[in-house]
Design a protein around this motif. Structure first.
Motif, PDB file in Angstrom:
ATOM      1  N   ILE A   1       0.869  -1.177   0.000  1.00  0.00           N
ATOM      2  CA  ILE A   1       0.000   0.000   0.000  1.00  0.00           C
ATOM      3  C   ILE A   1       0.901   1.222   0.000  1.00  0.00           C
ATOM      4  N   TYR A   2       0.635   2.152  -0.919  1.00  0.00           N
ATOM      5  CA  TYR A   2       1.480   3.335  -1.062  1.00  0.00           C
ATOM      6  C   TYR A   2       0.642   4.552  -1.409  1.00  0.00           C
ATOM      7  N   PRO A   3       1.070   5.780  -1.251  1.00  0.00           N
ATOM      8  CA  PRO A   3       2.237   6.136  -0.430  1.00  0.00           C
ATOM      9  C   PRO A   3       1.918   5.898   1.041  1.00  0.00           C
ATOM     10  N   ASN A   4       2.906   5.588   1.777  1.00  0.00           N
ATOM     11  CA  ASN A   4       2.706   5.337   3.195  1.00  0.00           C
ATOM     12  C   ASN A   4       3.920   5.829   3.960  1.00  0.00           C
ATOM     13  N   PRO A   5       3.780   6.942   4.663  1.00  0.00           N
ATOM     14  CA  PRO A   5       2.549   7.646   5.025  1.00  0.00           C
ATOM     15  C   PRO A   5       1.994   8.488   3.877  1.00  0.00           C
ATOM     16  N   SER A   6       0.721   8.873   4.037  1.00  0.00           N
ATOM     17  CA  SER A   6       0.035   9.694   3.040  1.00  0.00           C
ATOM     18  C   SER A   6      -0.363  11.026   3.663  1.00  0.00           C
ATOM     19  N   GLU A   7      -0.120  12.089   2.940  1.00  0.00           N
ATOM     20  CA  GLU A   7      -0.495  13.423   3.419  1.00  0.00           C
ATOM     21  C   GLU A   7      -1.991  13.671   3.268  1.00  0.00           C
ATOM     22  N   ASP A   8      -2.595  13.179   2.182  1.00  0.00           N
ATOM     23  CA  ASP A   8      -4.006  13.468   1.917  1.00  0.00           C
ATOM     24  C   ASP A   8      -4.950  12.326   2.299  1.00  0.00           C
ATOM     25  N   GLY A   9      -4.411  11.193   2.747  1.00  0.00           N
ATOM     26  CA  GLY A   9      -5.250  10.081   3.173  1.00  0.00           C
ATOM     27  C   GLY A   9      -5.694   9.160   2.055  1.00  0.00           C
ATOM     28  N   VAL A  10      -5.128   9.336   0.860  1.00  0.00           N
ATOM     29  CA  VAL A  10      -5.463   8.458  -0.261  1.00  0.00           C
ATOM     30  C   VAL A  10      -4.300   7.486  -0.462  1.00  0.00           C
ATOM     31  N   PHE A  11      -4.623   6.186  -0.467  1.00  0.00           N
ATOM     32  CA  PHE A  11      -3.629   5.129  -0.612  1.00  0.00           C
ATOM     33  C   PHE A  11      -3.998   4.258  -1.802  1.00  0.00           C
ATOM     34  N   TYR A  12      -2.991   3.659  -2.416  1.00  0.00           N
ATOM     35  CA  TYR A  12      -3.192   2.761  -3.559  1.00  0.00           C
ATOM     36  C   TYR A  12      -2.637   1.390  -3.217  1.00  0.00           C
ATOM     37  N   LEU A  13      -3.323   0.351  -3.672  1.00  0.00           N
ATOM     38  CA  LEU A  13      -2.872  -1.012  -3.437  1.00  0.00           C
ATOM     39  C   LEU A  13      -2.157  -1.537  -4.671  1.00  0.00           C
ATOM     40  N   ARG A  14      -0.999  -2.136  -4.460  1.00  0.00           N
ATOM     41  CA  ARG A  14      -0.230  -2.774  -5.523  1.00  0.00           C
ATOM     42  C   ARG A  14      -0.247  -4.271  -5.283  1.00  0.00           C
TER      43      ARG A  14
ATOM     44  N   VAL B   1     -11.213  -2.115  -4.903  1.00  0.00           N
ATOM     45  CA  VAL B   1     -10.347  -2.137  -3.726  1.00  0.00           C
ATOM     46  C   VAL B   1      -8.939  -1.622  -4.009  1.00  0.00           C
ATOM     47  N   GLU B   2      -8.707  -1.097  -5.193  1.00  0.00           N
ATOM     48  CA  GLU B   2      -7.362  -0.624  -5.536  1.00  0.00           C
ATOM     49  C   GLU B   2      -7.015   0.714  -4.889  1.00  0.00           C
ATOM     50  N   VAL B   3      -8.032   1.445  -4.418  1.00  0.00           N
ATOM     51  CA  VAL B   3      -7.808   2.759  -3.803  1.00  0.00           C
ATOM     52  C   VAL B   3      -8.493   2.794  -2.444  1.00  0.00           C
ATOM     53  N   ILE B   4      -7.775   3.304  -1.450  1.00  0.00           N
ATOM     54  CA  ILE B   4      -8.325   3.502  -0.114  1.00  0.00           C
ATOM     55  C   ILE B   4      -8.349   5.002   0.135  1.00  0.00           C
ATOM     56  N   ASP B   5      -9.511   5.532   0.458  1.00  0.00           N
ATOM     57  CA  ASP B   5      -9.645   6.963   0.695  1.00  0.00           C
ATOM     58  C   ASP B   5      -9.997   7.197   2.167  1.00  0.00           C
ATOM     59  N   LEU B   6      -9.007   7.655   2.924  1.00  0.00           N
ATOM     60  CA  LEU B   6      -9.211   7.983   4.331  1.00  0.00           C
ATOM     61  C   LEU B   6      -9.187   9.487   4.548  1.00  0.00           C
ATOM     62  N   SER B   7      -9.418  10.251   3.485  1.00  0.00           N
ATOM     63  CA  SER B   7      -9.317  11.707   3.575  1.00  0.00           C
ATOM     64  C   SER B   7     -10.312  12.312   4.560  1.00  0.00           C
TER      65      SER B   7
ATOM     66  N   HIS C   1     -11.201  10.980   7.350  1.00  0.00           N
ATOM     67  CA  HIS C   1     -10.882  10.517   8.700  1.00  0.00           C
ATOM     68  C   HIS C   1      -9.724  11.319   9.282  1.00  0.00           C
ATOM     69  N   ASN C   2      -9.606  11.275  10.601  1.00  0.00           N
ATOM     70  CA  ASN C   2      -8.536  11.983  11.295  1.00  0.00           C
ATOM     71  C   ASN C   2      -7.167  11.411  10.943  1.00  0.00           C
ATOM     72  N   SER C   3      -6.152  12.217  11.135  1.00  0.00           N
ATOM     73  CA  SER C   3      -4.779  11.749  10.981  1.00  0.00           C
ATOM     74  C   SER C   3      -4.509  10.664  12.012  1.00  0.00           C
TER      75      SER C   3
ATOM     76  N   LYS D   1      -0.390  -1.888   7.916  1.00  0.00           N
ATOM     77  CA  LYS D   1      -0.538  -0.648   8.658  1.00  0.00           C
ATOM     78  C   LYS D   1      -0.302   0.523   7.718  1.00  0.00           C
ATOM     79  N   VAL D   2      -1.171   1.537   7.803  1.00  0.00           N
ATOM     80  CA  VAL D   2      -0.983   2.763   7.026  1.00  0.00           C
ATOM     81  C   VAL D   2      -1.057   3.952   7.971  1.00  0.00           C
ATOM     82  N   VAL D   3      -0.422   5.047   7.552  1.00  0.00           N
ATOM     83  CA  VAL D   3      -0.404   6.258   8.360  1.00  0.00           C
ATOM     84  C   VAL D   3      -0.927   7.410   7.540  1.00  0.00           C
ATOM     85  N   LYS D   4      -1.934   8.094   8.072  1.00  0.00           N
ATOM     86  CA  LYS D   4      -2.437   9.320   7.454  1.00  0.00           C
ATOM     87  C   LYS D   4      -1.902  10.486   8.290  1.00  0.00           C
ATOM     88  N   ARG D   5      -1.168  11.369   7.638  1.00  0.00           N
ATOM     89  CA  ARG D   5      -0.600  12.509   8.373  1.00  0.00           C
ATOM     90  C   ARG D   5      -1.566  13.651   8.475  1.00  0.00           C
TER      91      ARG D   5
END
Length: 105
Positions: free
Chosen positions: A35-48, A73-79, A81-83, A101-105
């Protein structure tokens, strides 16, 4: 699935992918998932390497479910949600599971 919680016991089982009824190839492919980018600044993650992923469930650090997806399921949007730290449980078409584990900044 709203409000579903992940217990510490089931969390441990998921991490180790203990499904003896599934193929070794499927387990290996699921372990290649990233899962990338990890950490993510905007809360959007992509699955490879998510070809075999059928659903994803996202939990916060209290192990409370915050998202559940069965399509696209290729994109996770946690924008919205809280950091913080989140756990992404990925379930394959054969029922194997892995948690990342993913981190939203």
């Amino acid at each position: 699935y709203a409000g579903t919680e992940l217990s510490e016991q089931s969390f441990g089982i998921c991490v180790y992918g203990e499904d003896l009824n599934s193929s070794v190839d499927d387990q290996e492919e699921l372990m290649e998932l990233s899962i990338y980018p990890n950490p993510s600044e905007d809360g959007v993650f992509y699955l490879r390497n998510a070809e075999n992923v059928e659903e994803i469930t996202i939990y916060d650090v209290a192990l409370k479910q915050v998202e559940h997806k069965t399509n696209s399921v290729e994109v996770i949007d946690l924008s919205k949600h809280n950091s913080g730290v989140y756990f992404v449980r990925c379930t394959s078409t054969s029922g194997n599971e892995v948690i990342r584990k993913v981190v939203k900044r």
